[in-house]
Design an enzyme around this catalytic site. Structure first.
Site, short mmCIF file in Angstrom:
data_model
loop_
_atom_site.label_atom_id
_atom_site.label_comp_id
_atom_site.label_asym_id
_atom_site.label_seq_id
_atom_site.Cartn_x
_atom_site.Cartn_y
_atom_site.Cartn_z
N LYS A 7 -8.09 -0.51 6.82
CA LYS A 7 -8.48 -1.10 5.53
C LYS A 7 -7.58 -2.28 5.17
O LYS A 7 -8.04 -3.28 4.62
CB LYS A 7 -8.44 -0.03 4.44
CG LYS A 7 -9.63 0.93 4.57
CD LYS A 7 -9.55 2.09 3.59
CE LYS A 7 -8.55 3.11 4.07
NZ LYS A 7 -8.65 4.41 3.42
N HIS A 26 0.84 -1.20 0.00
CA HIS A 26 0.00 0.00 0.00
C HIS A 26 0.87 1.25 0.00
O HIS A 26 1.82 1.35 0.75
CB HIS A 26 -0.90 0.01 1.24
CG HIS A 26 -1.86 1.15 1.24
ND1 HIS A 26 -3.11 1.07 0.65
CD2 HIS A 26 -1.75 2.40 1.73
CE1 HIS A 26 -3.72 2.23 0.79
NE2 HIS A 26 -2.92 3.06 1.44
N ARG A 58 -12.99 14.29 7.96
CA ARG A 58 -11.62 14.84 8.03
C ARG A 58 -11.35 15.77 6.86
O ARG A 58 -10.71 16.81 7.01
CB ARG A 58 -10.60 13.70 8.04
CG ARG A 58 -10.56 12.94 9.35
CD ARG A 58 -9.78 11.65 9.20
NE ARG A 58 -8.41 11.90 8.76
CZ ARG A 58 -7.66 11.00 8.13
NH1 ARG A 58 -8.13 9.79 7.84
NH2 ARG A 58 -6.43 11.30 7.77
N SER A 80 -6.51 4.98 9.55
CA SER A 80 -7.31 4.91 8.33
C SER A 80 -6.75 3.85 7.38
O SER A 80 -7.45 2.95 6.90
CB SER A 80 -7.32 6.28 7.67
OG SER A 80 -7.86 6.23 6.37
N ASP A 133 -14.21 4.14 8.62
CA ASP A 133 -13.16 4.98 8.02
C ASP A 133 -13.74 5.87 6.93
O ASP A 133 -13.34 7.03 6.77
CB ASP A 133 -12.03 4.12 7.44
CG ASP A 133 -11.04 4.99 6.67
OD1 ASP A 133 -10.40 5.85 7.31
OD2 ASP A 133 -10.92 4.83 5.44
N1 URA Z 1 -5.00 7.24 2.65
C1 URA Z 1 -5.99 6.74 3.42
O1 URA Z 1 -6.57 5.73 3.11
N2 URA Z 1 -6.31 7.39 4.56
C2 URA Z 1 -5.68 8.51 4.94
O2 URA Z 1 -6.00 9.04 5.99
C3 URA Z 1 -4.66 9.02 4.13
C4 URA Z 1 -4.34 8.35 2.98
#
Ligand code: URA
Ligand code: CA
Length: 432
Positions: free
Chosen positions: A187, A82, A168, A183, A161
């Site tokens: 995931k 990621h 946010r 966050s 999220d």
């Molecule tokens: N990518 C994400 O999935 N969440 C964040 O807070 C920042 C980048």
């Protein structure tokens, strides 16, 4: 329990318990805590920070707020990768088939782009027929049979999220290390990988503008991953300028194909080998990074990785012929060269603005509802540290409109030519 007490406690700089954090995430998910209290809470986190225990509790509660994908029916150690976000980041499209071609299962969930950043899922959709919304059982079947599948995130993955991120975004609380770490990791944990390789980008085009913040974010995510029982490591990489040369959708697919043919840009190729080697070691297919890199180089040079990419396209309903005939993805109507106005060394290529320039052409979305034009984008002929002569092509603009003065201006304003500078260091640090 009352939300106002949690806000007050955090505001006083105290540490929240797991029970309190679970209460917050549950109320966030079922909508019983109003947005204004969530927003105030986010701002207190922004200022007061969180301990590792709090971040881990938040991450796990968000991971469990929706579907948790079970990849245990796929044989072997599943490694995910990621990136925290970048411009022209073509890595996944090269990395997924390359790593899979040596037998490491790659079950990759990727996102779409928003604003100045591109998304792997959008790029893959430039390939005619390519399906990016695979049902879970199909996704698992493909990884079992072919070692690789790339899909969009399932609708109900970490819904807490999703809600939090939207708030946010409008309350100036995106760039908070505990919030970014939870966050992303929520995931990753919900999507079921056994091991996680993180590419934490730093520089102008990234969330983390400097190396110290990037290091803290990387260390935080690695600790959370390990606490959640996933082998996790991070590579901190430079995103002061875009990665590779192409920034767009179909042109990034072409760039990925060229990289799989051994003819790709140096920085993208290196990034793929660095991240790929870590994935191969975490998956237990090699003992050392050197051994892993050797396997990857062999797979790329023998054409095995490119064959795997064709197989992946075919498996997901796309036309594998695009590998040999990229024009099947369509071509932009206008090809416009941006010529250097002076001679010297390229000192800066501001990543974020280059991403915006590509978006203005139609390669990205201004709002979630916008449609993408797959054929447009920009291709950089010079990267930071390279010399350029006045009148030489600096950038090629691929457009479907004749007048691109706005894009040209944006590019000229954000590519600086002058005194000699060193090429930036691509891999800044490894965090394990
Ligand atoms: N990518 C994400 O999935 N969440 C964040 O807070 C920042 C980048
Ligand atoms: Ca690129």
């Amino acid at each position: 329990m009352r939300m106002i007490d949690l806000i007050e406690k955090k505001r006083a700089g105290k540490e929240l318990t797991k029970t309190e954090i679970d209460f917050f995430v549950k109320g966030l998910t079922d909508g019983t805590i109003p947005d204004y209290q969530v927003s105030a809470f986010l701002m207190t986190i922004f200022y007061e920070d969180m301990s590792d225990e709090e971040i881990t509790a938040l991450t796990l509660a968000m991971a469990n707020s929706g579907d948790v994908i079970d990849l245990s029916s796929i044989n072997g150690i599943k490694v995910d990768k990621h990136s925290t976000g970048g411009v022209g980041d073509t890595t996944t499209i090269v990395l997924a088939p390359l790593v899979a071609s040596i037998g490491v299962p790659v079950a990759k969930m990727s996102g779409r782009g928003l604003g100045h950043t591109g998304g792997t899922i959008d790029k893959l959709e430039a390939i005619p027929g390519f399906q990016v919304e695979l049902p879970n059982d199909k996704f698992i079947q493909l990884v079992n049979e072919s070692q690789v599948a790339v899909t969009g995130q399932s609708g109900d993955l970490a819904p807490a999220d999703k809600t939090l991120y939207a708030l946010r975004d409008v309350t100036a609380t995106v760039d908070s290390i505990p919030l970014i770490a939870s966050s992303i990791m929520s995931k990753k944990i919900a999507s079921g990988a056994d091991a996680i390789v993180l590419d934490v980008t730093t520089g102008d085009g990234a969330f983390m503008k400097n190396i110290d913040d990037a290091t803290r974010l990387a260390e935080t995510m690695v600790r959370i991953g390990e606490l959640a029982g996933r082998r996790t490591m991070a590579v901190i990489s430079d995103m002061s300028q875009p990665l590779g040369e192409a920034i767009g959708n179909s042109i990034e697919i072409v760039e990925a194909i060229e990289t799989l043919q051994g003819k790709g840009p140096e920085d993208l190729t290196e990034m793929v080998y660095v991240l790929g080697s870590q994935m191969v070691v975490l998956a237990g297919h090699a003992k050392t990074l050197e051994e892993a890199r050797g396997l990857l180089v062999e797979a790329l040079e023998s054409g095995k990785a490119l064959e795997k990419f064709k197989e992946m396209i075919q498996n997901q309903g796309g036309d594998p012929d695009v590998v040999d005939h990229p024009e099947k993805m369509g071509v932009a109507k206008y090809t416009i060269e941006l010529l250097a106005k002076s001679s010297g060394c390229v000192r800066e290529i501001q990543a974020e603005s280059i991403g915006v320039a590509a978006m203005l052409l139609g390669a990205g979305r201004k709002t979630k509802e916008d449609l993408i034009d797959y054929t447009v984008g920009v291709k950089l002929h010079k990267k930071v540290g390279m010399d350029v002569t006045e009148g030489e092509p600096l950038v090629t603009i691929y457009a479907n409109r004749e007048n691109v003065d706005d894009v040209k201006q944006m590019l000229y304003d954000n590519i600086e030519i002058g005194e000699t500078v060193e090429e930036p260091q691509l891999v800044r640090k490894i965090v394990t």
